[in-house]
Scaffold this motif. Structure first.
Motif, PDB file in Angstrom:
ATOM      1  N   ALA A   1     -17.369  -5.803  -6.302  1.00  0.00           N
ATOM      2  CA  ALA A   1     -18.387  -4.904  -5.677  1.00  0.00           C
ATOM      3  C   ALA A   1     -19.479  -4.634  -7.303  1.00  0.00           C
ATOM      4  CB  ALA A   1     -17.928  -3.922  -6.211  1.00  0.00           C
ATOM      5  N   THR A   2     -18.975  -5.729  -8.395  1.00  0.00           N
ATOM      6  CA  THR A   2     -19.214  -5.425  -9.802  1.00  0.00           C
ATOM      7  C   THR A   2     -20.280  -7.030  -9.897  1.00  0.00           C
ATOM      8  OG1 THR A   2     -17.887  -7.017 -10.922  1.00  0.00           O
ATOM      9  CG2 THR A   2     -17.315  -4.261 -11.296  1.00  0.00           C
ATOM     10  N   LEU A   3     -19.903  -7.283  -9.141  1.00  0.00           N
ATOM     11  CA  LEU A   3     -20.720  -8.829  -9.392  1.00  0.00           C
ATOM     12  C   LEU A   3     -22.556  -8.871  -8.859  1.00  0.00           C
ATOM     13  CD1 LEU A   3     -18.450 -11.784  -8.369  1.00  0.00           C
ATOM     14  CD2 LEU A   3     -19.166 -10.906 -10.055  1.00  0.00           C
ATOM     15  N   PRO A   4     -22.979  -8.062  -7.567  1.00  0.00           N
ATOM     16  CA  PRO A   4     -24.376  -7.798  -7.694  1.00  0.00           C
ATOM     17  C   PRO A   4     -25.143  -7.062  -8.569  1.00  0.00           C
ATOM     18  CG  PRO A   4     -22.955  -7.454  -5.450  1.00  0.00           C
ATOM     19  CD  PRO A   4     -22.025  -7.348  -7.050  1.00  0.00           C
ATOM     20  N   LEU A   5     -24.046  -6.061  -9.373  1.00  0.00           N
ATOM     21  CA  LEU A   5     -25.266  -4.982 -10.576  1.00  0.00           C
ATOM     22  C   LEU A   5     -24.950  -5.922 -11.308  1.00  0.00           C
ATOM     23  CD1 LEU A   5     -23.014  -1.602 -10.088  1.00  0.00           C
ATOM     24  CD2 LEU A   5     -25.765  -2.389 -10.294  1.00  0.00           C
ATOM     25  N   ALA A   6     -23.965  -6.730 -11.797  1.00  0.00           N
ATOM     26  CA  ALA A   6     -23.996  -8.333 -13.084  1.00  0.00           C
ATOM     27  C   ALA A   6     -25.369  -8.807 -13.319  1.00  0.00           C
ATOM     28  CB  ALA A   6     -22.792  -8.795 -13.422  1.00  0.00           C
ATOM     29  N   PHE A   7     -25.563  -9.582 -11.500  1.00  0.00           N
ATOM     30  CA  PHE A   7     -27.226  -9.789 -11.445  1.00  0.00           C
ATOM     31  C   PHE A   7     -28.123  -8.935 -11.767  1.00  0.00           C
ATOM     32  CE2 PHE A   7     -30.674 -10.987  -9.017  1.00  0.00           C
ATOM     33  CZ  PHE A   7     -30.822 -12.366  -9.452  1.00  0.00           C
ATOM     34  N   ILE A   8     -28.125  -7.059 -11.372  1.00  0.00           N
ATOM     35  CA  ILE A   8     -29.651  -6.853 -10.837  1.00  0.00           C
ATOM     36  C   ILE A   8     -29.685  -6.538 -12.493  1.00  0.00           C
ATOM     37  CG2 ILE A   8     -30.268  -4.912 -10.244  1.00  0.00           C
ATOM     38  CD1 ILE A   8     -28.061  -5.178  -7.267  1.00  0.00           C
ATOM     39  N   VAL A   9     -28.776  -5.492 -13.180  1.00  0.00           N
ATOM     40  CA  VAL A   9     -28.526  -4.956 -14.447  1.00  0.00           C
ATOM     41  C   VAL A   9     -29.974  -6.139 -15.575  1.00  0.00           C
ATOM     42  CG1 VAL A   9     -27.751  -3.707 -16.609  1.00  0.00           C
ATOM     43  CG2 VAL A   9     -27.182  -3.508 -13.914  1.00  0.00           C
ATOM     44  N   PRO A  10     -29.513  -7.185 -15.080  1.00  0.00           N
ATOM     45  CA  PRO A  10     -30.006  -8.214 -16.498  1.00  0.00           C
ATOM     46  C   PRO A  10     -30.789  -8.598 -15.832  1.00  0.00           C
ATOM     47  CG  PRO A  10     -27.807  -8.843 -16.226  1.00  0.00           C
ATOM     48  CD  PRO A  10     -28.173  -7.602 -15.513  1.00  0.00           C
ATOM     49  N   ALA A  11     -30.840  -8.989 -14.925  1.00  0.00           N
ATOM     50  CA  ALA A  11     -32.175  -9.520 -14.033  1.00  0.00           C
ATOM     51  C   ALA A  11     -33.894  -8.085 -14.482  1.00  0.00           C
ATOM     52  CB  ALA A  11     -32.631  -9.528 -12.767  1.00  0.00           C
ATOM     53  N   ILE A  12     -32.596  -6.640 -14.524  1.00  0.00           N
ATOM     54  CA  ILE A  12     -34.583  -5.267 -14.954  1.00  0.00           C
ATOM     55  C   ILE A  12     -34.549  -5.294 -15.803  1.00  0.00           C
ATOM     56  CG2 ILE A  12     -34.194  -3.583 -15.003  1.00  0.00           C
ATOM     57  CD1 ILE A  12     -32.527  -3.251 -12.138  1.00  0.00           C
ATOM     58  N   LEU A  13     -33.002  -5.912 -16.930  1.00  0.00           N
ATOM     59  CA  LEU A  13     -33.881  -5.606 -18.225  1.00  0.00           C
ATOM     60  C   LEU A  13     -34.532  -7.487 -18.423  1.00  0.00           C
ATOM     61  CD1 LEU A  13     -32.048  -4.541 -20.519  1.00  0.00           C
ATOM     62  CD2 LEU A  13     -30.464  -6.205 -21.023  1.00  0.00           C
ATOM     63  N   GLY A  14     -34.060  -8.696 -17.798  1.00  0.00           N
ATOM     64  CA  GLY A  14     -35.126  -9.511 -18.405  1.00  0.00           C
ATOM     65  C   GLY A  14     -36.554  -9.284 -17.575  1.00  0.00           C
ATOM     66  N   LEU A  15     -37.100  -8.718 -16.903  1.00  0.00           N
ATOM     67  CA  LEU A  15     -38.170  -8.401 -16.377  1.00  0.00           C
ATOM     68  C   LEU A  15     -38.990  -7.410 -17.149  1.00  0.00           C
ATOM     69  CD1 LEU A  15     -40.132  -8.972 -14.298  1.00  0.00           C
ATOM     70  CD2 LEU A  15     -39.066  -6.708 -13.195  1.00  0.00           C
ATOM     71  N   VAL A  16     -38.056  -6.328 -17.451  1.00  0.00           N
ATOM     72  CA  VAL A  16     -38.698  -5.560 -18.822  1.00  0.00           C
ATOM     73  C   VAL A  16     -39.270  -5.806 -20.064  1.00  0.00           C
ATOM     74  CG1 VAL A  16     -38.583  -3.340 -20.648  1.00  0.00           C
ATOM     75  CG2 VAL A  16     -37.535  -3.268 -17.863  1.00  0.00           C
ATOM     76  N   LEU A  17     -38.042  -7.043 -20.608  1.00  0.00           N
ATOM     77  CA  LEU A  17     -38.361  -7.634 -21.708  1.00  0.00           C
ATOM     78  C   LEU A  17     -39.316  -8.458 -21.983  1.00  0.00           C
ATOM     79  CD1 LEU A  17     -34.950  -8.017 -23.536  1.00  0.00           C
ATOM     80  CD2 LEU A  17     -36.941  -6.570 -24.148  1.00  0.00           C
ATOM     81  N   GLU A  18     -39.473  -9.485 -20.780  1.00  0.00           N
ATOM     82  CA  GLU A  18     -40.550 -10.464 -20.307  1.00  0.00           C
ATOM     83  C   GLU A  18     -42.082  -9.919 -20.357  1.00  0.00           C
ATOM     84  OE1 GLU A  18     -43.173 -13.007 -18.618  1.00  0.00           O
ATOM     85  OE2 GLU A  18     -42.885 -11.155 -17.929  1.00  0.00           O
ATOM     86  N   ARG A  19     -41.783  -8.539 -19.351  1.00  0.00           N
ATOM     87  CA  ARG A  19     -43.511  -8.145 -19.776  1.00  0.00           C
ATOM     88  C   ARG A  19     -43.873  -7.231 -20.573  1.00  0.00           C
ATOM     89  NH1 ARG A  19     -47.132  -9.884 -15.971  1.00  0.00           N
ATOM     90  NH2 ARG A  19     -46.030 -11.436 -16.673  1.00  0.00           N
ATOM     91  N   THR A  20     -42.900  -6.973 -21.260  1.00  0.00           N
ATOM     92  CA  THR A  20     -43.710  -5.934 -22.440  1.00  0.00           C
ATOM     93  C   THR A  20     -43.441  -7.175 -24.097  1.00  0.00           C
ATOM     94  OG1 THR A  20     -40.874  -5.435 -23.214  1.00  0.00           O
ATOM     95  CG2 THR A  20     -42.484  -3.780 -22.053  1.00  0.00           C
ATOM     96  N   LEU A  21     -42.582  -7.599 -24.390  1.00  0.00           N
ATOM     97  CA  LEU A  21     -42.590  -8.729 -25.783  1.00  0.00           C
ATOM     98  C   LEU A  21     -42.387  -9.928 -24.959  1.00  0.00           C
ATOM     99  CD1 LEU A  21     -39.511  -7.172 -27.248  1.00  0.00           C
ATOM    100  CD2 LEU A  21     -41.757  -6.687 -27.148  1.00  0.00           C
TER     101      LEU A  21
END
Lengths: 344, 284
Positions: free
Chosen positions: B60-80
């Protein structure tokens, strides 16, 4: 016509080669710290060594445009060469310095052919790979290097048979500062020579440089070898003055740190490495006194901010100030650093 | 022998999932992102923290292990990240090294510097014997999941509209933009997806690769090898490169432990010098 151009170039180079007042003040202050900051000689010694190391990176990165993430390879080789010589009974520091320079230069010469080809990324990977290979060798060949325990039992003889190393690091600092100063003069002479000019044209446009008849590959091999020798000397200084060598001298973070030092001070002018070393060491000292374990975070943050604000813009401003200082008002370099720190 | 081959394949597949996001970043925007491992570490820590502190089951943690870095990546990509696409490689390297330093120290601060251990569910532990070959259950699980991911990625890339747009953008961003493809949107999506995959890889690999704050530095070189050796224009190149690397690494450590990682680094240098464009690509 052509003589006119040649004359023009010559006079420009001579003018550039002249010592400014700011530079003289810089070195006078450096020499004065020998007397006025006796309790800080250990850290000043490190600053001089890191400054020399950054200077050597500047020769290839700032003047020839070779991006390297594995400059610690030469630093580490120099450190181990000097360390092993001293451990095995050849305790003369200058001899060790020369041997380290030669060993690093040979490695630099051999590996320089690897960085002639390919894109920035390829160069990055190849230099990184060389440093990693060296790190592995040092780790595995523990009969020679002491492996993960580090190289112990280094005893240095007196410099020139006259000056013994003392525990306060005064001799060590004087030694490192002198070597750095002498090598700086050589580097300074080189970059204002026609050879240095050709390096810059290679950095700015290798294709055009080739087209006007500059032997690009020869020049790059030569400067890479030279920079390697400089880094080797810096490593040897560290080994001799701390009388210890560990695998740390070849680690990735050393290559990254020296790049950071150079970037803080400014790429492409010789004082960049030295000023960067001062700022970096003082920052590291202050931050690690404040959060000993996590100072890397702040260093990383500074790096990110420097890049986002714009590296060129920062150093350009410092350079303009520097020129103004050197030309007219002769401000001390200390005020310059404060300016750059505020702008960061 | 076959067991080593099997372990090597599992290791290689894991490396592929970890590194394929980097291939896209590098191929699409020519961005040298040394901080890719930080996203993988984020995924690993999501799994470790959820399992050890809250007691969520591993799967059950695996989907979250995908989603959290993905959101992190999206935010960092858009901002920095997007500010740096046009900068020199040196700037990109410095920036991403800075990010790595920050990530390492921040994780050290929040979770401590010790290894994070995760307790696999019992049905994934142990080994079974198939045709005389000792096969680890968890490694088979990794191979199945990663294999499915590889097939899915390949299908997305070759069969869907998004895939053809992505390939067009990788081939020539300017022309793609001229044809009305929103390259920056595509890039943001793939960056997030790649970060997510890295996170998933980090979570799956926590058991095999280990997980501590220095993870991004330790494995940076492996990701870069996969990408530079495999090339960046296809998915098969990095895939073959990761399999090779995985098998060579496991076999090397088993048969000639004294030589260690030496062989891999040397091979990398040789490949880069002889074929700077990657092992499986045509010269341009």
């Amino acid at each position: 016509m052509s003589t006119n151009v040649a004359d023009y170039v010559r006079t420009t180079l001579v003018r550039r080669g002249r010592w400014g007042i700011g530079e003289i003040v810089f070195w006078l202050i450096a020499a004065a710290t020998l007397y006025f900051l006796p309790e800080r000689h250990l850290i000043l010694n490190e600053i001089a060594i890191i400054g020399l190391f950054a200077l050597s990176l500047d020769l290839i990165l700032g003047y020839a445009g070779i991006v390297s993430l594995g400059h610690a390879a030469f630093f580490g080789l120099g450190a181990y060469t000097a360390g092993i010589l001293a451990r095995d009974g050849i305790a003369d520091p200058l001899l060790g310095l020369g041997a380290a320079a030669i060993a690093a230069a040979i490695l630099g010469f051999v590996t320089s052919f690897l960085v002639l080809r390919g894109s920035d990324l390829t160069k990055l990977m190849v230099t990184l790979g060389v440093a990693l290979v060296l790190g592995e060798i040092a780790n595995q060949a523990s009969w020679l290097t002491g492996g993960a325990d580090g190289l112990q039992g280094i005893t240095m003889g007196p410099i020139l048979g006259l000056f013994e190393f003392d525990i306060f690091g005064t001799t060590a600092y004087a030694y490192s500062l002198t070597v750095t100063f002498l090598l700086f003069i050589v580097a300074r002479r080189i970059v204002v020579s026609p050879y240095g000019l050709s390096l810059r044209s290679i950095r700015d446009n290798p294709l055009k440089a080739r087209a006007v008849g500059i032997p690009v590959n020869h020049r790059l091999v030569a400067v890479y070898t030279l920079a390697a020798a400089y880094a080797g000397v810096a490593g040897a200084l560290l080994a001799q003055t701390t009388q210890f060598v560990s695998l740390d001298v070849l680690a990735f973070h050393r290559s990254a740190d020296v790049m950071l030092v150079l970037v803080i001070g400014g790429v492409g002018y010789l004082y960049g490495g030295l000023i960067g070393a001062i700022v970096f060491k003082v920052l590291q000292d202050v931050i690690s006194a404040w959060t000993p374990q996590y100072w890397q975070f702040w260093i990383g943050l500074i790096l990110v901010i420097i890049v986002l604000v714009g590296r060129e813009r920062l150093t350009e401003r410092v350079r303009v100030l520097w020129k103004g200082a050197a030309g007219r008002t002769a401000k001390s370099p200390e005020t310059l650093q404060k300016t750059s720190a505020r702008e960061v | 022998m076959l067991t080593i081959l099997f372990d090597g394949i599992a290791y290689g597949m894991l490396l592929f999932v970890l590194a394929c996001g980097l291939a896209v970043t590098l191929g699409l925007m020519n961005f040298v992102n040394l901080a890719h491992g930080a996203f993988a570490m984020a995924g690993g820590y999501v799994t470790a923290v959820l399992m050890n502190r809250i007691g969520v089951p591993f799967l059950a943690t695996l989907p979250l292990a995908f989603i959290v870095p993905a959101i992190l990546g999206l935010v960092l990509e858009r901002t920095l990240y997007k500010r740096l696409y046009t900068r020199s490689h040196l700037d990109q390297v410095l920036f991403s090294i800075g990010l790595v330093f920050m990530a390492v120290a921040a994780v050290d601060y929040s979770f401590g510097s010790q290894q994070q251990l995760i307790q696999l569910p019992t049905w994934l532990q142990g080994r079974i014997d198939i045709l005389g070959v000792q096969v680890g259950l968890y490694r088979s699980f990794i191979i199945v999941i990663c294999g499915a991911l590889v097939v899915a990625l390949q299908l997305i890339l070759t069969k869907t509209r998004f895939g053809s747009r992505l390939r067009a953008a990788v081939d020539d961003p300017r022309v793609a933009r001229g044809l009305g493809i929103n390259v920056s949107l595509i890039f943001a999506t793939t960056f997030a997806f790649g970060s997510g995959l890295a996170g998933l890889g980090g979570a799956l690999g926590a058991e095999i690769l280990g997980l501590d704050p220095t993870f991004p530095l330790k494995f940076m070189i492996y990701f870069l090898i996969v990408v530079t050796v495999g090339g960046t224009t296809s998915i098969t190149g990095p895939f073959l490169a990761s399999l090779l690397l995985g098998i060579a690494d496991v076999a090397g450590k088993y048969y000639v432990p004294s030589v260690g990682a030496f062989v891999i680094y040397t091979l990398m240098i040789v490949v880069l010098v002889l074929r700077p464009q990657g092992l499986f690509e045509r010269a341009r």
